[in-house]
Write a protein that holds these residues in place. Sequence first.
Motif, mmCIF file in Angstrom:
data_model
loop_
_atom_site.group_PDB
_atom_site.id
_atom_site.type_symbol
_atom_site.label_atom_id
_atom_site.label_comp_id
_atom_site.label_asym_id
_atom_site.label_seq_id
_atom_site.Cartn_x
_atom_site.Cartn_y
_atom_site.Cartn_z
ATOM 1 N N LEU A 1 0.763 -1.278 -0.006
ATOM 2 C CA LEU A 1 -0.176 0.053 -0.093
ATOM 3 C C LEU A 1 0.892 1.121 -0.013
ATOM 4 O O LEU A 1 0.477 2.282 -0.584
ATOM 5 C CB LEU A 1 -0.931 0.065 1.320
ATOM 6 N N LEU A 2 2.090 1.244 0.673
ATOM 7 C CA LEU A 2 2.882 2.462 0.659
ATOM 8 C C LEU A 2 3.315 2.739 -0.535
ATOM 9 O O LEU A 2 3.691 4.083 -0.862
ATOM 10 C CB LEU A 2 3.962 2.257 1.571
ATOM 11 N N HIS A 3 3.339 1.996 -1.582
ATOM 12 C CA HIS A 3 3.791 2.204 -2.835
ATOM 13 C C HIS A 3 2.837 2.311 -3.735
ATOM 14 O O HIS A 3 2.894 2.439 -5.147
ATOM 15 C CB HIS A 3 4.745 1.012 -3.333
ATOM 16 N N GLN A 4 1.520 2.541 -3.395
ATOM 17 C CA GLN A 4 0.481 2.659 -4.466
ATOM 18 C C GLN A 4 -0.222 4.275 -4.002
ATOM 19 O O GLN A 4 0.103 4.805 -2.930
ATOM 20 C CB GLN A 4 -0.825 1.955 -3.946
ATOM 21 N N GLU B 1 -2.921 7.011 2.705
ATOM 22 C CA GLU B 1 -4.182 7.355 3.326
ATOM 23 C C GLU B 1 -5.305 6.347 3.501
ATOM 24 O O GLU B 1 -5.670 6.301 4.467
ATOM 25 C CB GLU B 1 -5.093 8.153 2.071
ATOM 26 N N ARG B 2 -4.950 5.161 2.816
ATOM 27 C CA ARG B 2 -5.731 3.876 3.310
ATOM 28 C C ARG B 2 -5.213 3.154 4.562
ATOM 29 O O ARG B 2 -6.183 2.906 5.151
ATOM 30 C CB ARG B 2 -5.691 3.067 2.129
ATOM 31 N N ILE B 3 -3.968 3.392 4.534
ATOM 32 C CA ILE B 3 -3.429 2.677 5.793
ATOM 33 C C ILE B 3 -3.866 3.656 7.168
ATOM 34 O O ILE B 3 -4.517 3.168 8.101
ATOM 35 C CB ILE B 3 -1.835 2.783 5.941
ATOM 36 N N ARG B 4 -3.785 4.918 6.910
ATOM 37 C CA ARG B 4 -4.170 5.963 8.093
ATOM 38 C C ARG B 4 -5.736 5.625 8.240
ATOM 39 O O ARG B 4 -6.298 5.516 9.548
ATOM 40 C CB ARG B 4 -4.139 7.332 7.482
ATOM 41 N N ALA B 5 -6.480 5.234 7.128
ATOM 42 C CA ALA B 5 -7.973 5.227 7.554
ATOM 43 C C ALA B 5 -8.265 3.806 8.440
ATOM 44 O O ALA B 5 -9.294 3.563 9.051
ATOM 45 C CB ALA B 5 -8.875 5.020 6.073
ATOM 46 N N ASP C 1 5.844 9.702 10.145
ATOM 47 C CA ASP C 1 6.778 9.013 9.098
ATOM 48 C C ASP C 1 6.223 9.129 7.741
ATOM 49 O O ASP C 1 7.001 9.194 6.910
ATOM 50 C CB ASP C 1 6.879 7.371 9.522
ATOM 51 N N HIS C 2 4.741 9.306 7.425
ATOM 52 C CA HIS C 2 4.451 9.109 6.228
ATOM 53 C C HIS C 2 3.115 10.404 5.915
ATOM 54 O O HIS C 2 2.255 10.172 5.969
ATOM 55 C CB HIS C 2 3.496 7.770 5.987
ATOM 56 N N ARG C 3 3.862 11.386 5.861
ATOM 57 C CA ARG C 3 3.212 12.834 5.722
ATOM 58 C C ARG C 3 2.166 12.924 4.853
ATOM 59 O O ARG C 3 1.132 13.426 4.550
ATOM 60 C CB ARG C 3 4.084 14.028 5.432
ATOM 61 N N ASP C 4 2.400 11.946 3.529
ATOM 62 C CA ASP C 4 1.465 11.679 2.363
ATOM 63 C C ASP C 4 0.129 11.091 2.677
ATOM 64 O O ASP C 4 -0.785 11.020 1.962
ATOM 65 C CB ASP C 4 2.283 10.985 1.392
ATOM 66 N N ALA C 5 -0.001 10.579 4.007
ATOM 67 C CA ALA C 5 -1.092 10.127 4.582
ATOM 68 C C ALA C 5 -2.267 11.204 4.777
ATOM 69 O O ALA C 5 -3.407 10.713 4.920
ATOM 70 C CB ALA C 5 -0.764 9.160 5.865
ATOM 71 N N LEU C 6 -1.868 12.264 4.596
ATOM 72 C CA LEU C 6 -2.868 13.390 4.759
ATOM 73 C C LEU C 6 -3.665 13.429 3.533
ATOM 74 O O LEU C 6 -3.113 13.436 2.169
ATOM 75 C CB LEU C 6 -2.397 14.650 5.266
ATOM 76 N N GLU C 7 -4.865 13.624 3.366
ATOM 77 C CA GLU C 7 -5.555 13.625 2.384
ATOM 78 C C GLU C 7 -5.420 15.038 1.534
ATOM 79 O O GLU C 7 -5.148 16.121 2.534
ATOM 80 C CB GLU C 7 -7.139 13.542 2.609
ATOM 81 N N SER C 8 -5.346 15.210 0.613
ATOM 82 C CA SER C 8 -5.104 16.325 -0.119
ATOM 83 C C SER C 8 -6.246 17.435 0.294
ATOM 84 O O SER C 8 -7.431 17.114 0.426
ATOM 85 C CB SER C 8 -5.344 16.352 -1.657
#
Length: 91
Positions: free
Chosen positions: A39-42, A47-51, A82-89
């Motif tokens: 998932l981290l490479h998708q 965001e899915r992991i965060r959810a 660690d994964h700031r891209d987990a924030l939704e736009s």
Amino acid sequence: MITIEDCIGLSDLREDEILALAEHEHIPEIAAAALGAYLLHQKHGAERIRAMIEDDIRAANARGDQMHAAELFMALRHFMYDHRDALESGE
């Protein structure tokens, strides 16, 4: 032989994050490590992991398990750090 610790190390996730994924998906830890790494490479995977972790927190609160909810919240904090891209736009 590859160990669960090796898989965790290769996943770019922490053990508590993998345990949360395993809990959410009802799968063994080793499968959760593979799922998390995938998932981290998708696109939108973080965001899915965060959810998923947020769902686990809600489930723990709903059953009155505040201790586990707090543990999951800490896992979520680590994940978001660690994964700031987990924030939704837009957030």
